[in-house]
Design a protein around this motif. Structure first.
Motif, PDB file in Angstrom:
ATOM      1  N   ARG B  77       0.830  -1.209   0.000  1.00  0.00           N
ATOM      2  CA  ARG B  77       0.000   0.000   0.000  1.00  0.00           C
ATOM      3  C   ARG B  77       0.867   1.263   0.000  1.00  0.00           C
ATOM      4  O   ARG B  77       0.439   2.302  -0.488  1.00  0.00           O
ATOM      5  N   PHE B  82      -1.216   4.607  -0.888  1.00  0.00           N
ATOM      6  CA  PHE B  82      -2.340   4.721   0.040  1.00  0.00           C
ATOM      7  C   PHE B  82      -1.870   4.980   1.461  1.00  0.00           C
ATOM      8  O   PHE B  82      -2.623   5.463   2.296  1.00  0.00           O
ATOM      9  N   PRO B 102      -1.503   8.663  -4.752  1.00  0.00           N
ATOM     10  CA  PRO B 102      -1.688   7.492  -5.622  1.00  0.00           C
ATOM     11  C   PRO B 102      -2.038   7.859  -7.062  1.00  0.00           C
ATOM     12  O   PRO B 102      -1.590   7.197  -7.991  1.00  0.00           O
ATOM     13  N   MET B 109      -2.779  -0.963  -9.112  1.00  0.00           N
ATOM     14  CA  MET B 109      -2.935  -2.020  -8.122  1.00  0.00           C
ATOM     15  C   MET B 109      -4.143  -2.878  -8.466  1.00  0.00           C
ATOM     16  O   MET B 109      -5.163  -2.374  -8.921  1.00  0.00           O
ATOM     17  N   PHE B 111      -6.732  -5.069  -6.513  1.00  0.00           N
ATOM     18  CA  PHE B 111      -7.126  -5.204  -5.114  1.00  0.00           C
ATOM     19  C   PHE B 111      -7.559  -6.626  -4.794  1.00  0.00           C
ATOM     20  O   PHE B 111      -8.065  -7.346  -5.654  1.00  0.00           O
TER      21      PHE B 111
END
Lengths: 347, 391
Positions: B77, B82, B102, B109, B111
């Motif tokens: 992250r 993030f 970001p 990314m 998730f």
């Protein structure tokens, strides 16, 4: 309510009190529930059998009976009165059905009350004004409520509970008292004017009370929780990862709000807006206490027809017309909810 | 799956480079794409990531492996932006990205929950990132079609995510995160939501796609097998620290700590004392083993030091015949036999009370196993199959 319907209820309570038959069923049910594993010939406990037989009907039936008794019946009475004519007497309106000579049943439907509503611009203006006030109040409540709900939904769990409590807290005090309190705040020698004068910002008090401003303050203040709570419910359910995904894909925060958060919170916006708009249209107390002399709202007109003019038929016609006006947004709301529920089911 | 992908996976599964030293050298020449320098991340008193430094090279399929709470997701992250590091720097493509939000980073990314936008079609989901760059409409359309073809989802372009199966959603998420041609693709437990069969198939598919697009992949996973199957290199994390970074082969055969040996594969671990410490060999005595352990190389520990002998189950042999060596064997009773089809695992209760797990291959279909429950057997191993770790 049938005796059989009461059976499982008492059985669950464990204290059968009425009727020998009921008692025996309830005791049997209680005993069956108490002794785990004892089953009748069909492989289910007696209680399960009773619940299966009558439970669902009872659960669905009670609210329907309630609505029938306290909503549909009064509505029909009002509908009936709206088609009657005013007369001096008790009751103060003419009967709808009457036996006349020769064994005829005479039905007299007076449409005059409804035509009168169109005739006198007062009613049309009051309707339109109510809609306007409700619409503007809903928009203001949405603009204030959305950021509130958003902030609560994104707060830490501990604070979330505190904030939610604060939103609900005003309900601990009577609605009427809270509206009266606003008079104390807004009147010429009230809290705001006194404060501004003592600060030297103004010389003579601002006319706040009994204006459009005070009316909107009252309505928005009173109905804000109904906007915040459904909005909170939708925003809280939303996966934060969606916002992160939007940011990750190059979307700046405000645009992410417009393209992701806002569309996904639409059900909450619709629910909250309906919960504010519908009662605001028919609102009587707030325009009466905080509104000005020129504030014409249908709830207030309704009140004066009933209690000042004592013209029940016209008052009933006003009520029926208002109901029809309100049914439209409810139907829209229901349709939207239904569609949303369907979508949720599919996923 | 379809032909193109299967081809991709075949070349992936047959490539030995992930475990060949030559390949590592070739990778080592590649430019570093991510440089993590002394990164620390704390949440209150909790240190999630503790002084991590790591270099990931261009085109690599890199895995961050560790148990839950080891800091691997926090590290990922931070790469995505993030989370901001409490201390340290993160360079992506040579540029300091530590404070960059970001939406301005050249990474994307995928998730764990996929985070597909439920109110948008598959197509719109994939196009979302491209729209943010205000690309011409025609180009967006072409890129979306390319991406959907890459993950075999062309016919599903108009569907909403909730009309797709879990595996299809996973591929939409992959297409969406690859659409912007990021310098690095970050994958957070990309296969965790899939069932076992689909997961194994998708592991190789992902490798195939990675080879075709050539993007650097950083995969976070808690699954040791997944890391082994997919990654060129693996970093093993524990309590916010990186314990060892190496190829899967090196991690398995040359673990640097007890933690790595035990986390990466199954191992029989025996504690002992270094009783003979010579440059060309060492001798270890363990209370758990009847005979001393001989290893044909020196280690960097003093005589008398506590060491651990790590023996992989498949490198142990069992037999009814007593070995004639003075070292590297013990005896015990067969306590349990776990039959797994291709292999069987024998649980041998050694005379010391310690348990040794030995796997044997079931090569013959009709063969009657000659060793069975409660048999007295000898367990032995070659000295060069012994791994010694000091901590």
């Amino acid at each position: 309510m049938s005796g059989a319907g009461e059976g499982p209820g008492h059985g669950l309570g464990g204290r059968p009190t009425t009727g020998a038959r009921t008692r025996s069923i309830a005791e049997a049910a209680w005993a069956a529930a108490g002794r785990d594993g004892e089953r009748n010939g069909h492989g289910r406990t007696r209680l399960q059998w009773l619940m299966a037989r009558f439970g669902r009907g009872t659960v669905i039936g009670i609210p329907y009976i309630w609505l029938l008794l306290f909503f549909l019946l009064p509505f029909l009475i009002v509908l009936k009165i709206s088609f009657a004519e005013f007369r001096i007497g008790l009751p103060p309106y003419t009967p709808l059905l009457e036996w006349i000579e020769g064994g005829y049943l005479q039905i007299k439907l007076a449409f005059g009350n409804f035509l009168f509503l169109l005739d006198d611009p007062l009613y049309v203006v009051a309707y339109l004004n109510s809609l306007k006030v409700a619409l503007v109040s809903t928009l203001i409540a949405l603009l204030i409520g959305y950021p509130m709900a958003y902030a609560i939904a994104r707060a830490s769990p501990t604070w979330r509970a505190v904030y939610l409590l604060l939103v609900i807290l005003p309900f601990w005090t009577s609605f009427l008292i809270r509206v009266y309190a606003w008079i104390g705040i807004l009147k010429n020698n009230g809290l705001i004017n006194n404060a501004l004068i003592s600060l030297g910002l103004i010389d003579s008090p601002l006319p706040l009370l009994n204006t459009e401003v005070s009316l909107y303050i009252g309505i928005v203040y009173s109905y804000l929780p109904f906007m915040v709570l459904p909005l909170y419910a939708t925003l809280e359910k939303m996966d934060i990862a969606l916002i992160e995904a939007a940011a990750d894909l190059g979307c700046r925060p405000f645009k992410a709000f417009l393209t992701v958060t806002l569309p996904l919170s639409m059900p909450g916006i619709v629910a909250g807006s309906m919960l504010v708009f519908i009662p605001a249209v028919g609102e009587f107390v707030i325009p009466d206490l905080l509104g000005g002399a020129g504030t014409l709202m249908i709830g207030k007109v309704l009140w004066s027809e009933f209690f000042n003019n004592r013209d029940w038929p016209v008052a009933s016609a006003v009520a029926i017309a208002m109901l029809i006006f309100l049914v439209i947004p409810i139907v829209v709301f229901q349709y939207y909810q239904h569609k949303h529920a369907e979508r949720a089911e599919e996923s | 799956m379809t032909d193109t992908l299967v081809q991709g996976t075949h070349s992936a599964s047959s490539r030995p480079e992930g475990s060949r030293p030559g390949a590592v050298l070739r990778r080592a020449e590649a430019r570093p794409i991510i440089e993590i320098q002394d990164v620390v991340k704390t949440f209150g008193d909790f240190v999630a990531v503790d002084q991590v430094s790591l270099t990931i090279r261009e085109g690599e399929l890199f895995a961050l492996l560790g148990g839950s709470g080891c800091g691997k997701t926090t590290l990922l992250r931070m790469l995505a932006g993030f989370e901001r590091p409490t201390a340290g720097r993160i360079l992506i493509g040579g540029q300091d990205m530590t404070q960059v939000p970001p939406y301005d980073r050249p990474v994307n990314m995928m998730f764990q929950s996929y985070a597909l936008f439920p109110h948008m079609s598959v197509e719109a989901n994939v196009a979302f990132g491209l729209r943010q760059d205000s690309l011409p409409k025609a180009e967006i359309r072409d890129r979306v079609r390319q991406m959907l073809d890459l993950v075999q989802l062309g016919p599903f372009a108009k569907r909403k995510p909730h009309h797709l199966s879990g595996g299809q959603r996973q591929r939409v998420a992959l297409a969406r995160s690859l659409a912007k041609h990021p310098k690095v693709l970050l994958l957070d437990e990309p296969l965790a939501a899939l069932d076992k069969k689909l997961r194994e198939q998708t592991q190789l598919e992902l490798v195939g796609i990675q080879e075709r697009v050539g993007t650097t992949f950083v995969v976070v996973t808690h699954d040791q097998e997944e890391a082994m199957t997919m990654a060129d290199r693996v970093a093993i994390m524990d309590s916010g620290r990186i314990i060892q970074v190496d190829t899967p082969h090196a991690l398995y055969e040359y673990p640097n700590t007890r933690y790595v040996a035990e986390f990466f594969g199954t191992v029989n671990m025996f504690q002992g004392q270094l009783i003979e410490d010579e440059p060309d060999h060492i001798l270890i005595r363990s209370d758990a083993l009847a005979n001393p352990v001989y290893v044909g190389h020196g280690i960097s520990a003093r005589g008398g030091a506590t060491v651990w002998v790590a023996l992989r189950p498949e490198k142990l042999a069992i037999s009814r015949v007593q070995p004639d060596s003075p070292h590297n064997w013990d005896q015990g009773i067969v306590e349990d036999i776990v039959y797994l089809g291709g292999i069987s695992t024998y649980h041998i209760r050694l005379d010391s009370g310690a348990l040794a797990r030995v796997t044997t291959q079931n090569l013959e279909r009709m063969a009657e196993p000659d060793i069975t429950w409660d048999d007295r057997v000898f367990v032995s191993w070659r000295h060069d199959n012994t791994v010694v770790v000091t901590g």
